[in-house]
Scaffold this motif. Structure first.
Motif, PDB file in Angstrom:
ATOM      1  N   GLN A 526      -7.780  -3.148   9.552  1.00 50.91           N
ATOM      2  CA  GLN A 526      -7.495  -4.154   8.367  1.00 50.91           C
ATOM      3  C   GLN A 526      -6.389  -4.879   8.545  1.00 50.91           C
ATOM      4  N   LEU A 527      -5.428  -4.217   9.154  1.00 47.76           N
ATOM      5  CA  LEU A 527      -4.232  -5.088   9.311  1.00 47.76           C
ATOM      6  C   LEU A 527      -4.272  -6.143  10.281  1.00 47.76           C
ATOM      7  N   GLU A 528      -4.916  -5.918  11.472  1.00 39.89           N
ATOM      8  CA  GLU A 528      -5.154  -6.843  12.316  1.00 39.89           C
ATOM      9  C   GLU A 528      -6.116  -7.995  11.934  1.00 39.89           C
ATOM     10  N   THR A 529      -7.074  -7.793  11.001  1.00 43.44           N
ATOM     11  CA  THR A 529      -7.935  -8.995  10.392  1.00 43.44           C
ATOM     12  C   THR A 529      -7.506  -9.417   9.271  1.00 43.44           C
ATOM     13  N   GLY A 530      -7.040  -8.639   8.297  1.00 47.60           N
ATOM     14  CA  GLY A 530      -6.745  -9.065   6.920  1.00 47.60           C
ATOM     15  C   GLY A 530      -5.440  -9.190   6.329  1.00 47.60           C
ATOM     16  N   LEU A 531      -4.202  -8.808   7.235  1.00 46.69           N
ATOM     17  CA  LEU A 531      -2.938  -9.003   6.553  1.00 46.69           C
ATOM     18  C   LEU A 531      -2.631 -10.357   6.578  1.00 46.69           C
ATOM     19  N   THR A 532      -2.347 -10.988   5.440  1.00 45.40           N
ATOM     20  CA  THR A 532      -1.982 -12.266   5.243  1.00 45.40           C
ATOM     21  C   THR A 532      -0.456 -12.735   5.550  1.00 45.40           C
ATOM     22  N   ALA A 533       0.358 -11.866   5.499  1.00 42.32           N
ATOM     23  CA  ALA A 533       1.934 -12.020   5.713  1.00 42.32           C
ATOM     24  C   ALA A 533       2.149 -11.971   7.291  1.00 42.32           C
ATOM     25  N   ASP A 534       3.039 -13.008   7.711  1.00 42.31           N
ATOM     26  CA  ASP A 534       3.648 -12.674   8.939  1.00 42.31           C
ATOM     27  C   ASP A 534       4.813 -11.885   8.921  1.00 42.31           C
ATOM     28  N   TYR A 535       5.520 -11.950   8.017  1.00 41.20           N
ATOM     29  CA  TYR A 535       6.747 -11.226   7.593  1.00 41.20           C
ATOM     30  C   TYR A 535       6.671 -10.502   6.328  1.00 41.20           C
ATOM     31  N   ARG A 536       7.273  -9.561   6.032  1.00 40.98           N
ATOM     32  CA  ARG A 536       7.425  -8.902   4.624  1.00 40.98           C
ATOM     33  C   ARG A 536       9.055  -8.494   4.596  1.00 40.98           C
ATOM     34  N   VAL A 537       9.664  -8.744   3.518  1.00 39.02           N
ATOM     35  CA  VAL A 537      10.974  -8.303   2.991  1.00 39.02           C
ATOM     36  C   VAL A 537      10.831  -7.259   1.846  1.00 39.02           C
ATOM     37  N   VAL A 538      11.193  -6.024   1.965  1.00 44.26           N
ATOM     38  CA  VAL A 538      11.274  -4.872   1.181  1.00 44.26           C
ATOM     39  C   VAL A 538      12.717  -4.549   1.264  1.00 44.26           C
ATOM     40  N   GLY A 539      12.872  -3.407   0.134  1.00 46.80           N
ATOM     41  CA  GLY A 539      13.962  -2.461   0.346  1.00 46.80           C
ATOM     42  C   GLY A 539      13.965  -1.450   1.086  1.00 46.80           C
ATOM     43  N   ALA A 540      15.365  -0.791   1.214  1.00 47.38           N
ATOM     44  CA  ALA A 540      15.328   0.255   2.290  1.00 47.38           C
ATOM     45  C   ALA A 540      14.333   1.285   1.675  1.00 47.38           C
TER      46      ALA A 540
END
Length: 852
Positions: A526-540
């Motif tokens: 699912q991540l390989e085919t459906g992840l729309t973001a190239d990068y994600r910024v999240v908290g620690a």
């Protein structure tokens, strides 16, 4: 004491060695049950003491009115309180002191650039009034200037900071450096002292921790003799609309409630595995008493011959079982405290930080459960062997070779088949049940009924399966290997009962392995085919805030085409509280690739976009108007602007409902961003963009950038952590199964004493005898492992199929991992055979031959 009681005591003394391992099985099961209850009670006490400590001196709390609370672990923003509110509160009847508090995210950064301490990392304004503050200086001085700070003692030790050092602080608005002037402790309880807190000069705290001027909340200390309820009412009469006053006790309970929910879920999880351990142990108890009855047939027949009735014989066997259960329950209860400490260490490893676990607390529920389980399970498991002993005819005392009457295979087939069918039906019902507790009870009860049925049926198939499991030893192990397989085939009921305990443990391990592997493959695909973001910024961590300034910084990095801020929100719709995603509806629909099938994605104001499942469950369609309210109590009318097709994924689930951020933010002004999703511009250099993002986030050491590879690795790591936790909790059931093999082999040595003596007399060497018993244990273990893994794979396939609707669409059987469990089971058999093999090898040949 009657005759039955005397015979019971003599039986326990005469067979103490044979019953010792049965006691060990009871101890293991009871220890898990009582240890779970001790663990939960100890944590409850630790948290209760800590929250009582944190609430000391606070009799009333003034805050922004909330129509409902936040979800577990979710955002719960407060509207800042004006200074005029504090002035009015101070004039209310019964108020001795009142103080406006300022709090927000603030974390100490060590010299390596890492955050220090445990969540939540809280910054606040300094206040030394003992009636209104729990902060106590351990050393140094309070912060008096804008560039000064005090931190808690645990953080200072972890980062090796001393008074006078320059300390970097991570804030929602960015990082800044302060001079450390003091070390503080927050509260007197052990847990309170472990909280991660930072305090600034009051004016500095206002500027750094609040997006708007004001206070996070107002705490009130009552005058002598004024109860909390009366103070609350008096303060409440001074407040403007939109604010509320609650008692200090209520404020503490609201903070504690989410933690208590977590403890309840954890207790339930541990009790499930305790039930598994007890269930496995019951097979060992049943097998032990069945073998003891078989070996004491002549003794039971003599009792019948001298006038003992069936009821008396039954009482003798059940009396011995009660003695075993009583001893096992007592020892298990004592071991529960040690197991509770072990569970605390295990959960600390899973959580990544130490749990506040003091001296173990022994609740009454643990004592009651220990003896109920120890006596109840032992008596229940011994009941059938006791009835079998009572049916032994007196004439059996005259026979040289005597065995108790075997139960009809037809009855066994009917009983076992009925249990398998009933268990399968209950598990199927549990998999489709909508209520969580009902599903758990149905699935758990059905699994136990299924295993009981398979165990009942297993003697019917044990001969061919044991023959196959023992074929390599018979083929390559010479005469000793052939004798070992023949011994395993001699008594199929005994072999099957012994192997069943290991079968249950490995069936559960196999099931979890299939499910977790299927989840991992599904997530990866699912991540390989459906992840729309190239990068994600999240908290620690999940509760580390992501501020608007950080969003603006990363959105401007060269190479970034789009930046989407995702917030969680809570609103009440038609009387039911819902978690929704707040943002720009059209932007979110495009980002998550939502296909609007009804209405439009151009939602504005209080318009909603909802998934097809959500709409169908509530009878909504495009244009439906729903009454509701925001978390601050403001009433509103919401309209369904569009309905979009569902996306069944577990790796990056699409929102179930979307609302325009511009309509939500006025009712939760301090709501932070959950995460920022970034997409690259066509032709952008990914490595250069990554460096640019990291450079842009340098002022926020509490935030991290994750690329697709890291996101996939995190998802796989979470699934693997879940698998390791389950396997760790199932280890006890496997250990109990190993005790069952030891017990069976030890009793088998007693049963075959004369045979062993004859074998030794005709030339069988001690090492050959030890090898024969080890091989026999390996056959039993491998038989149980193969049967358990086969059942586990079937269970795993069924559960994965049921979870397909929830997004686990890929079936994956970890063949390599499952095959490794077979030699592991063989090793368990070898280890289990060490003591029985040595005992057999030490038998005196002449004494063994004379044994009748």
């Amino acid at each position: 004491m009657g005759i039955a009681g005397k015979l019971t005591l003599r039986g326990l003394v005469a067979h103490k060695t044979r019953l010792a391992l049965t006691v060990a099985a009871v101890v293991a099961g009871v220890a898990f049950v009582s240890g779970t209850l001790v663990f939960a009670a100890t944590l409850d006490r630790s948290f209760d003491r800590a929250f009582d400590d944190l609430g000391r001196g606070t009799d009333t709390v003034v805050r922004a009115k909330k129509a409902f609370g936040a979800e577990l672990g979710g955002p719960d923003p407060d509207r800042p309180l004006d200074r005029s509110v504090l002035a009015a509160v101070r004039k209310a009847d019964g108020v001795a002191k009142a103080r406006g508090e300022v709090s927000g995210f603030a974390a100490v950064v060590d010299r390596a650039g890492k955050l220090v301490g445990t969540e939540p990392r809280t910054g606040m304004d300094w206040n030394a009034d003992p009636d209104l503050s729990l902060m106590r200086l351990e050393s140094g001085t309070a912060p008096r200037r804008p560039g000064e700070v005090v931190i808690d003692a645990a953080s200072a030790r972890a980062a090796r900071y001393e008074i006078g050092d320059r300390v970097p602080m991570a804030l929602a608005s960015g990082s800044r450096t302060f001079t450390l002037t003091g070390i503080v402790r927050y509260g007197d309880d052990e847990l309170s002292g472990a909280l991660t807190v930072t305090a600034f000069e009051p004016g500095t705290a206002q500027r750094l921790l609040m997006e708007r001027p004001g206070y996070t909340r107002i705490t009130v200390h009552a005058a002598d003799g004024v109860p909390q309820e009366r103070l609350r009412d008096a303060v409440g009469r001074t407040l403007p609309d939109g604010l509320e006053a609650i008692t200090g006790r209520q404020a503490v309970d609201e903070v504690a409630e989410p933690l208590r929910e977590i403890l309840t879920m954890l207790r339930t999880l541990l009790m499930v595995f305790a039930a598994i351990a007890v269930f496995v142990g019951s097979f060992i108890i049943f097998n032990t008493f069945s073998m003891l009855v078989a070996q004491r047939t002549r003794e039971m027949a003599l009792l019948r011959a001298v006038g003992a009735g069936r009821l008396q014989v039954t009482r003798v066997v059940l009396g011995e079982a009660a003695g075993v259960g009583l001893i096992g329950a007592t020892l298990g209860l004592a071991a529960g405290g040690g197991l509770a400490l072990g569970l605390a260490e295990l959960m600390s490893l899973v959580a990544g930080e130490a749990l506040p676990f003091g001296a173990p607390v022994l609740p009454a529920s643990a004592v009651i459960a220990a003896y109920s389980v120890g006596l109840g399970v032992t008596l229940a498991a011994a009941y059938v062997p006791a009835r079998r002993a009572a049916r032994i005819p007196p004439v059996a005392a005259l026979r040289d070779e005597v065995m108790p009457p075997a139960r009809s295979l037809r009855v066994r087939a009917f009983t076992g088949g009925a249990a398998v069918v009933a268990g399968t039906a209950a598990m199927a019902a549990g998999l489709v049940a909508t209520d969580g507790k009902t599903a758990l009870y149905l699935a758990g009860g059905g699994a136990m009924a299924f295993f009981a049925g398979v165990t009942t049926l297993s003697p019917l198939i044990s001969r061919p399966r044991a023959w196959v499991a023992g074929w390599p030893l018979a083929r390559f192990g010479g005469m000793v290997g052939r004798m070992s397989r023949q011994n395993a085939l001699r008594n199929p009921r005994q072999t099957a009962a012994t192997a069943s305990a290991l079968m249950i443990g490995l069936a559960l391990i196999g099931t979890v392995s299939v499910i977790t592997r299927s989840m991992a493959v599904t997530v990866d695909k699912q991540l390989e085919t459906g992840l729309t973001a190239d990068y994600r910024v999240v908290g620690a961590s999940e509760i580390t805030p992501v501020g608007p300034a950080a969003f603006d910084a990363v959105a401007k990095v060269p190479g970034v085409r789009g930046a989407v801020a995702i917030r969680s929100a809570r609103i009440r719709l038609a009387g039911k509280v819902q978690t929704v995603t707040a943002g720009r509806p059209r932007e979110l629909a495009g980002h998550f690739r939502l296909r609007v099938t009804e209405g439009t994605a151009a939602a504005r104001g209080t318009d909603l976009l909802v998934s097809r499942t959500t709409a169908a469950a509530r009878g909504w369609r495009a244009g439906t108007v729903v009454p509701g309210e925001f978390q601050d109590g403001a009433k509103a009318t919401f309209r369904v602007a569009g309905v979009y097709a569902d996306q069944k994924t577990i790796s990056h689930p699409a929102p179930g409902m979307i609302i325009d951020d511009t309509a939500y933010r006025p009712h939760a002004a301090d709501a932070t961003i959950d995460r920022i999703e970034l997409t690259l511009a066509p032709g952008a250099d990914a490595a250069a963009t990554r460096r640019g993002l990291e450079s842009a986030l340098a002022p926020w050491p509490s935030l991290v950038v994750k690329d697709r590879k890291t996101i996939k690795a995190d998802a796989a790591g979470d699934i693997d952590l879940f698998l390791q936790l389950i396997l760790a909790l199932l280890v006890l059931s496997v250990v109990i199964a190993a005790l069952g093999i030891v017990n069976t082999l030890a009793l088998s040595v007693v049963e075959r004493t004369r045979e062993i003596g004859l074998l030794r007399a005709v030339g069988l060497q001690r090492r050959q005898l030890r090898r024969m018993i080890r091989y026999e244990a390996v056959i039993i273990s491998v038989f149980g492992a193969l049967l358990g893994l086969a059942i586990g794979v079937v269970f795993g396939v069924i559960v994965q199929n049921a979870m397909a609707e929830d997004g686990v669409t890929e079936l994956a059987v970890p063949v390599g991992r499952l095959l490794l469990y077979v030699p592991a089971a063989a090793l368990i058999g070898v280890l289990a055979a060490v003591w029985p093999a040595r005992r057999a090898a030490r038998l005196n040949i002449l004494d063994a031959i004379k044994t009748s």
